[in-house]
Design a protein around this motif. Structure first.
Motif, PDB file in Angstrom:
ATOM      1  N   MET A   1       0.865  -1.114   0.054  1.00  0.00           N
ATOM      2  CA  MET A   1       0.074   0.035  -0.130  1.00  0.00           C
ATOM      3  C   MET A   1       0.810   1.023   0.219  1.00  0.00           C
ATOM      4  SD  MET A   1      -2.988   1.123   2.601  1.00  0.00           S
ATOM      5  CE  MET A   1      -3.875  -0.572   2.274  1.00  0.00           C
ATOM      6  N   LYS A   2       0.472   1.950  -1.016  1.00  0.00           N
ATOM      7  CA  LYS A   2       1.337   3.645  -0.648  1.00  0.00           C
ATOM      8  C   LYS A   2       0.885   4.525   0.373  1.00  0.00           C
ATOM      9  CE  LYS A   2       1.936   3.589  -5.935  1.00  0.00           C
ATOM     10  NZ  LYS A   2       1.711   4.430  -7.216  1.00  0.00           N
ATOM     11  N   ALA A   3       1.700   5.171   0.591  1.00  0.00           N
ATOM     12  CA  ALA A   3       1.378   6.084   1.821  1.00  0.00           C
ATOM     13  C   ALA A   3       1.636   7.595   1.273  1.00  0.00           C
ATOM     14  CB  ALA A   3       2.253   5.772   2.995  1.00  0.00           C
ATOM     15  N   PHE A   4       0.519   8.484   1.662  1.00  0.00           N
ATOM     16  CA  PHE A   4       0.536   9.847   1.274  1.00  0.00           C
ATOM     17  C   PHE A   4       0.853  10.675   2.467  1.00  0.00           C
ATOM     18  CE2 PHE A   4      -1.139  12.731  -2.263  1.00  0.00           C
ATOM     19  CZ  PHE A   4      -0.803  13.877  -1.615  1.00  0.00           C
ATOM     20  N   ILE A   5       1.773  11.533   2.394  1.00  0.00           N
ATOM     21  CA  ILE A   5       2.321  12.284   3.584  1.00  0.00           C
ATOM     22  C   ILE A   5       1.873  13.948   3.131  1.00  0.00           C
ATOM     23  CG2 ILE A   5       3.896  13.087   5.142  1.00  0.00           C
ATOM     24  CD1 ILE A   5       5.603  10.593   5.044  1.00  0.00           C
ATOM     25  N   PHE A   6       1.044  14.435   3.707  1.00  0.00           N
ATOM     26  CA  PHE A   6       0.840  16.110   3.747  1.00  0.00           C
ATOM     27  C   PHE A   6       1.850  16.635   4.027  1.00  0.00           C
ATOM     28  CE2 PHE A   6      -3.870  14.438   3.876  1.00  0.00           C
ATOM     29  CZ  PHE A   6      -4.038  14.582   2.480  1.00  0.00           C
ATOM     30  N   ALA A   7       2.662  17.344   3.403  1.00  0.00           N
ATOM     31  CA  ALA A   7       3.723  18.158   3.711  1.00  0.00           C
ATOM     32  C   ALA A   7       3.884  19.417   3.195  1.00  0.00           C
ATOM     33  CB  ALA A   7       5.125  17.411   3.390  1.00  0.00           C
ATOM     34  N   ALA A   8       2.736  20.005   2.561  1.00  0.00           N
ATOM     35  CA  ALA A   8       2.481  20.876   1.936  1.00  0.00           C
ATOM     36  C   ALA A   8       2.225  22.253   2.499  1.00  0.00           C
ATOM     37  CB  ALA A   8       1.472  21.021   0.706  1.00  0.00           C
ATOM     38  N   GLY A   9       1.703  22.129   4.047  1.00  0.00           N
ATOM     39  CA  GLY A   9       0.991  23.264   4.764  1.00  0.00           C
ATOM     40  C   GLY A   9       2.069  24.380   5.186  1.00  0.00           C
ATOM     41  N   LYS A  10       1.379  25.565   5.506  1.00  0.00           N
ATOM     42  CA  LYS A  10       2.276  26.505   5.433  1.00  0.00           C
ATOM     43  C   LYS A  10       2.966  26.601   7.113  1.00  0.00           C
ATOM     44  CE  LYS A  10       0.219  29.639   2.190  1.00  0.00           C
ATOM     45  NZ  LYS A  10      -0.515  31.074   1.944  1.00  0.00           N
ATOM     46  N   GLY A  11       2.245  25.575   7.864  1.00  0.00           N
ATOM     47  CA  GLY A  11       2.954  25.737   9.159  1.00  0.00           C
ATOM     48  C   GLY A  11       2.633  26.990   9.893  1.00  0.00           C
ATOM     49  N   THR A  12       1.531  27.727   9.948  1.00  0.00           N
ATOM     50  CA  THR A  12       1.319  29.055  10.668  1.00  0.00           C
ATOM     51  C   THR A  12       1.585  28.984  11.939  1.00  0.00           C
ATOM     52  OG1 THR A  12      -0.960  28.781  10.652  1.00  0.00           O
ATOM     53  CG2 THR A  12       0.034  29.943   8.705  1.00  0.00           C
ATOM     54  N   ARG A  13       1.200  27.978  12.539  1.00  0.00           N
ATOM     55  CA  ARG A  13       1.330  27.664  14.231  1.00  0.00           C
ATOM     56  C   ARG A  13       2.789  27.600  14.361  1.00  0.00           C
ATOM     57  NH1 ARG A  13      -2.384  22.958  15.720  1.00  0.00           N
ATOM     58  NH2 ARG A  13      -1.209  21.879  13.976  1.00  0.00           N
ATOM     59  N   LEU A  14       3.795  27.138  13.603  1.00  0.00           N
ATOM     60  CA  LEU A  14       5.150  27.175  13.893  1.00  0.00           C
ATOM     61  C   LEU A  14       6.020  28.319  13.617  1.00  0.00           C
ATOM     62  CD1 LEU A  14       5.943  23.523  13.018  1.00  0.00           C
ATOM     63  CD2 LEU A  14       5.853  24.326  15.362  1.00  0.00           C
ATOM     64  N   LYS A  15       5.370  29.349  13.503  1.00  0.00           N
ATOM     65  CA  LYS A  15       6.232  30.588  13.396  1.00  0.00           C
ATOM     66  C   LYS A  15       6.965  30.827  14.587  1.00  0.00           C
ATOM     67  CE  LYS A  15       2.955  32.801  10.374  1.00  0.00           C
ATOM     68  NZ  LYS A  15       2.207  34.037   9.987  1.00  0.00           N
ATOM     69  N   PRO A  16       8.417  31.302  14.579  1.00  0.00           N
ATOM     70  CA  PRO A  16       8.923  31.876  13.358  1.00  0.00           C
ATOM     71  C   PRO A  16       9.896  30.805  12.583  1.00  0.00           C
ATOM     72  CG  PRO A  16      10.186  32.081  15.428  1.00  0.00           C
ATOM     73  CD  PRO A  16       8.825  31.505  15.916  1.00  0.00           C
ATOM     74  N   PHE A  17       9.661  29.551  12.834  1.00  0.00           N
ATOM     75  CA  PHE A  17      10.690  28.273  11.975  1.00  0.00           C
ATOM     76  C   PHE A  17      10.073  28.592  10.695  1.00  0.00           C
ATOM     77  CE2 PHE A  17      10.748  24.311  10.343  1.00  0.00           C
ATOM     78  CZ  PHE A  17      12.159  24.111  10.310  1.00  0.00           C
ATOM     79  N   THR A  18       8.705  28.514  10.347  1.00  0.00           N
ATOM     80  CA  THR A  18       8.086  28.465   9.080  1.00  0.00           C
ATOM     81  C   THR A  18       7.992  29.809   8.397  1.00  0.00           C
ATOM     82  OG1 THR A  18       5.719  28.551  10.012  1.00  0.00           O
ATOM     83  CG2 THR A  18       6.684  26.559   9.586  1.00  0.00           C
ATOM     84  N   TYR A  19       8.644  30.825   8.903  1.00  0.00           N
ATOM     85  CA  TYR A  19       8.951  31.951   7.963  1.00  0.00           C
ATOM     86  C   TYR A  19      10.081  31.537   6.941  1.00  0.00           C
ATOM     87  CZ  TYR A  19       6.576  35.447  11.179  1.00  0.00           C
ATOM     88  OH  TYR A  19       5.924  36.055  12.016  1.00  0.00           O
ATOM     89  N   SER A  20      10.728  30.498   7.041  1.00  0.00           N
ATOM     90  CA  SER A  20      11.987  30.292   6.417  1.00  0.00           C
ATOM     91  C   SER A  20      12.152  28.800   5.915  1.00  0.00           C
ATOM     92  CB  SER A  20      13.478  30.612   6.747  1.00  0.00           C
ATOM     93  OG  SER A  20      13.652  30.430   7.951  1.00  0.00           O
ATOM     94  N   HIS A  21      11.004  27.905   6.596  1.00  0.00           N
ATOM     95  CA  HIS A  21      11.256  26.455   6.404  1.00  0.00           C
ATOM     96  C   HIS A  21      10.023  26.009   5.968  1.00  0.00           C
ATOM     97  CE1 HIS A  21      14.838  27.714   8.769  1.00  0.00           C
ATOM     98  NE2 HIS A  21      15.364  26.979   7.935  1.00  0.00           N
ATOM     99  N   PRO A  22       9.791  24.883   5.536  1.00  0.00           N
ATOM    100  CA  PRO A  22       8.366  23.839   5.600  1.00  0.00           C
ATOM    101  C   PRO A  22       8.370  23.383   6.997  1.00  0.00           C
ATOM    102  CG  PRO A  22      10.113  22.791   4.505  1.00  0.00           C
ATOM    103  CD  PRO A  22      10.717  23.963   4.968  1.00  0.00           C
ATOM    104  N   LYS A  23       7.093  23.147   7.372  1.00  0.00           N
ATOM    105  CA  LYS A  23       6.855  22.756   8.933  1.00  0.00           C
ATOM    106  C   LYS A  23       7.462  21.210   8.701  1.00  0.00           C
ATOM    107  CE  LYS A  23       2.230  21.090   8.179  1.00  0.00           C
ATOM    108  NZ  LYS A  23       0.535  21.101   8.798  1.00  0.00           N
TER     109      LYS A  23
END
Length: 237
Positions: A1-23
C-alpha cells in the motif's frame, strides 16, 4: 500500500520557524518530522510514498535528495503553484495512485506510535470504504460516530456548529488523529474541486458510504505548534 504524507502546509502555528522553512522539516530531537514519519511507515513495510509540497517545497526536495529518499520510493506532488488543502491535494495527485485499490494517509506534523498494520488490517478485513484513526482526546472539532463506529457527523465545539448524517442520537465524539486508510474510489467520487479539505468529502459521502472510525489509545502528538515539540521530545527519542 502506498502512503501519502501531507507536507505542503504553511505551518502558521510553527512561526517563526516556518518563516523560512516548511513545517515538515521541523525537528524533534534532531530528526525532522518528515524523516521520522518516513521511517515510522517504513518500519511496517511501506516502501512507496507520495509527498505533497508547497511552502518552501524546494527544501523538501533537496532534503529527500540529500538523504537518497531514505531508501524508499518517493513521488513528489508539486503544489508550489497553489496550495490545495488536503482534499484538493489528493485529487490533484490522483494520477499517482489511481491504479491502487487503497491508500494510507498521514499528516507530516503528526508523531505517533500507533500500530499502523492494525489500522490497515481493520480497513481491509472489514471492507471499509474509509477508516479514520480516532481517539478520545481534547480537540476543538470532533467527529461523531454511532455505536458501530460509523461516521455520522462533525461538531465544532468552539462555535457549536454541527453537521449530521443518517443518525442524530447516541453519537459519540472523538478527535481525528490525522491518519486514515481509504479506498482510492473515495477520491474518484469527490464532488468538490480545486482547494478543499478532505473532511468536507467525508461529511458529504458519509450518508451513503461505509466510513468507520478506528479507535486507538496510542501516543499521538500534533507537532504543529512550538510547545508540542518539547512534549514530543519526551516521547520520541
Amino acid at each position: 500500500m502506498k502512503a501519502f504524507i501531507f507536507a505542503a502546509g504553511k505551518g502558521t502555528r510553527l512561526k517563526p520557524f516556518t518563516y523560512s522553512h516548511p513545517k515538515a522539516l521541523a525537528q524533534v530531537n534532531g530528526k525532522t518530522l518528515l524523516e521520522r514519519n518516513i521511517h515510522y511507515l517504513k518500519s511496517f513495510g511501506i516502501k512507496d510514498f507520495i509527498i505533497n509540497i508547497h511552502h518552501f517545497g524546494e527544501q523538501i526536495i533537496d532534503f529527500l535528495t540529500e538523504n537518497q529518499n531514505f531508501g524508499v520510493n518517493i513521488q513528489v506532488s508539486d503544489e508550489r503553484a497553489e496550495l490545495l488543502e488536503t482534499g484538493g491535494a489528493l485529487l490533484y495527485a490522483l494520477h499517482m495512485f489511481e491504479n491502487d485499490e487503497h491508500l494510507l494517509i498521514i499528516n507530516a506534523d503528526i508523531l505517533t506510535n500507533l500500530n499502523i498494520m492494525e489500522l490497515i488490517d481493520a480497513h481491509i478485513k472489514n471492507d471499509h470504504y474509509a477508516t479514520m484513526a480516532i481517539s478520545d482526546r481534547d480537540s476543538s472539532r470532533k467527529l461523531l460516530f454511532d455505536e458501530n463506529f460509523q461516521l455520522n457527523g462533525w461538531k465544532n465545539l468552539s462555535t457549536g456548529e454541527i453537521i449530521l448524517g443518517n443518525k442524530s442520537e447516541n453519537l459519540s465524539e472523538y478527535a481525528f488523529s490525522g491518519i486514515h486508510c481509504i479506498r482510492t474510489e473515495f477520491i474518484k467520487n469527490f464532488t468538490h474541486k480545486g482547494k478543499f479539505s478532505i473532511i468536507e468529502e467525508y461529511l458529504n459521502q458519509m450518508k451513503s458510504k461505509n466510513i468507520h472510525g478506528f479507535l486507538h489509545k496510542a501516543q499521538l502528538i500534533d507537532v504543529g505548534k512550538p510547545e508540542n515539540i518539547k512534549v514530543a521530545e519526551t516521547f520520541f527519542i
